[in-house]
Design a protein around this motif. Sequence first.
Motif, PDB file in Angstrom:
ATOM      1  N   ASP A 147      15.773  14.013  30.311  1.00  0.00           N
ATOM      2  CA  ASP A 147      16.060  14.647  31.251  1.00  0.00           C
ATOM      3  C   ASP A 147      15.697  13.750  32.809  1.00  0.00           C
ATOM      4  OD1 ASP A 147      13.533  15.301  31.011  1.00  0.00           O
ATOM      5  OD2 ASP A 147      13.373  17.347  31.637  1.00  0.00           O
ATOM      6  N   THR A 168      18.567  19.016  22.327  1.00  0.00           N
ATOM      7  CA  THR A 168      18.646  17.658  22.763  1.00  0.00           C
ATOM      8  C   THR A 168      19.999  17.106  22.586  1.00  0.00           C
ATOM      9  OG1 THR A 168      16.188  17.211  22.449  1.00  0.00           O
ATOM     10  CG2 THR A 168      17.815  15.369  22.479  1.00  0.00           C
ATOM     11  N   TYR A 179      22.397  18.548  25.370  1.00  0.00           N
ATOM     12  CA  TYR A 179      22.081  18.112  26.314  1.00  0.00           C
ATOM     13  C   TYR A 179      22.656  16.878  26.680  1.00  0.00           C
ATOM     14  CZ  TYR A 179      19.734  16.157  30.595  1.00  0.00           C
ATOM     15  OH  TYR A 179      19.348  15.285  31.759  1.00  0.00           O
ATOM     16  N   ASN A 237      26.104  16.085  29.305  1.00  0.00           N
ATOM     17  CA  ASN A 237      25.684  15.149  30.167  1.00  0.00           C
ATOM     18  C   ASN A 237      26.457  13.903  30.230  1.00  0.00           C
ATOM     19  OD1 ASN A 237      23.347  16.160  32.625  1.00  0.00           O
ATOM     20  ND2 ASN A 237      23.118  17.070  30.226  1.00  0.00           N
TER      21      ASN A 237
END
Length: 399
Positions: free
Chosen positions: A7, A46, A49, A53
């Motif tokens: 992140d 994970t 994400y 993204n």
Amino acid sequence: MALKFIDEVEVQDKVVIARFDFNVPLDKKDLSKITDTTRIDMALETIKYLLDNGAKKLILMSHLGRPKGKVNLDYTLEPVATYLANKLEQDVVLTESCLDRGIKTLLTLNESKIILLQNLRFHPEEEQGNQEFAKALASYADIYVNDAFGTAHRKHASTYTINGYFKDKAYGGFLMKKEILALSKIVEKPKAPFVAIVGGAKVSDKIKIIERLIVNVDHLLIGGAMAYPFLVAKGFDVGNSMCTQDDVKLAKKILMSSSKSKVVLPIDHIVSKEFGGKPEICNTVEIGGDKMALDIGPATINLYNEKLAGAQTVLWNGPMGLFENNDYAKGTLAIAKTLSEMENAFTLVGGGDSVSAVMQSGLADKMGHVSTGGGASLEFIEEGTLPGVQALRFGIDLN
């Protein structure tokens, strides 16, 4: 130097290679069926994400079982690819091998966004930590992510050596982050009172963790078969209970230390004339000559609950008895219940059997943290870090 997590990095339009622990159990009669998907499920945060993204391509890698450096299709990652495709609702392409020439072509195609490399351990170079193998894996991607905490204690190519090819481009995933933050609460400055509960089969298996913990804990509660060498070391007869002279020597060493008063041992037992036979209560510390203890007794459960009362930090590693057998599961399940009700304490369950016991009890979601790491979580507590974590944090010198 602080460890960086995903992140904290821009993954938009980047090719990401990520190490996970998809070493899941398969049905012995039908190797295409996964019997427990927990390890894959814990990786989904994970994976999603990275996809959400904007990662251009996501290359997943893992081992499965122990194929001993050879191609063995009993250990193919095909069931993992199928499960992931269903969970993510998109195609997951499984390669023929980690070094498949077609991988570079796959990376140029617009479709096939998720690529799963075939079992890393089909190559002996993986467990050898081989540089050329790590370099080949690294050549596929711009960014490396390690979310396989359970293998971070190994200096393997995909968990350790590969970091040398991603200077300032190596990151931890969300599961890695959770594990490190939780275990650091035990290792660095545990809030007092701090109580550790250690069980399992042998003192020799747990001697390092006992020596590490006994300095910081207020109480060290010992159960399971490893309690009996301690009782012998104190001069008690334990009948036919599991006990070796080597373990008695180690127990004596601990009981001669300046922290010996912190050790709390069973005061009664559930016993039987044979392993897993008909259970009986033994109301004394000493056990009759032909009996073996297979669980802690009710008085010990009460004593351990008293020692846990008011604790701010609790670490539990190892069952209190032969918990796989319902007749000898009461001690282990009682500890699980007590920990689940400790609202003001940070409770961490680590180690395979205690994790299984907590899952079996249905109380896992009531614990502060249930570590997936097994041997890795134990080694983190013993050493304060792991090779794979150190490599992520500082990189490694390949010269």
